[in-house]
Design a protein around this motif. Structure first.
Motif: not given
Length: 229
Positions: A187-204
């Protein structure tokens, strides 16, 4: 004037007037016409090289579509349905798999040059979450997880460590949380290097893992102790 004599006289008159004779041989006539048509005055409005290339490409695409529509079930309408179905499949795969991940390099380090505690990373993550900046919140919570493991001596502080490396190393003393650690690193790599967008559930999910790791008893096997030393 006889017929033969009249014809001969007419030809002589034509030659004398300087006009093109009516019985010019075919090959010289063709060459003369080609020479005449090659003059620039006849090509002033011709398309340039770029437009000629584009016209050829468009004609090729048009012929390809005509051939495909002729062989597709239902003709042109069937071809449109097939194209839309293919686009839908590509979109679904892109959404499911995300942007192709780059090979993780040493430059993709989890931490920057600043040395902050796990509590400081958690506070920053909560501030981002309160502002609904989920990408930044997920990133800071992952850093809090790894920093906490370093503070508990389950990981040795190491500059340049990536999220995936941290997850692999932490999974040795915490095998019961291995799957969640690897998922958090992805998840960290996806939002940092993969141009993905996290959501509230990912943070939970990341926050829940952080809290659960605090109470998870490490398995200090010889291999796990070697990884922490």
């Amino acid at each position: 004037m006889s017929g033969a004599g009249g014809t001969t006289s007419a030809r002589l008159l034509i030659h004398a007037s300087g006009d093109i004779p009516v019985d010019t041989p075919r090959v010289p006539a063709r060459e003369a016409a080609k020479h005449e048509l090659s003059k620039p005055m006849y090509h002033e409005n011709d398309p340039d090289l770029l437009h000629r290339g584009l016209n050829r490409i468009w004609n090729w695409i048009s012929d390809l579509l005509d051939t495909a529509s002729g062989s597709a079930p239902g003709g042109p309408l069937g071809l449109v349905v097939l194209v839309l179905a293919a686009l839908g499949l590509i979109t679904a795969l892109w959404w499911r798999l995300g942007t192709p991940r780059r090979t993780v390099r040493s430059a993709d380090a989890l931490f920057d040059d600043s040395a902050r505690s796990a509590a400081e990373h958690r506070a920053t993550a909560e501030a981002h979450a309160a502002a609904r900046r989920w990408n930044e919140a997920v990133q800071e919570r992952m850093r809090a997880i790894v920093r906490s493991l370093e503070e508990r001596a389950l990981l040795v502080p190491r500059p340049g460590r990536t999220a995936r490396e941290a997850a692999a190393e932490a999974a040795r003393p915490l095998p019961s949380q291995a799957a969640r650690l690897h998922a958090a690193a992805r998840e960290f790599d996806d939002v940092t290097y993969g141009d993905r967008t996290a959501n509230q559930q990912a943070y939970r999910d990341m926050s829940a893992l952080d809290l659960d790791l605090e109470t998870t008893k490490p398995l200090l096997t010889p291999a796990a102790r070697g990884a922490a030393e």
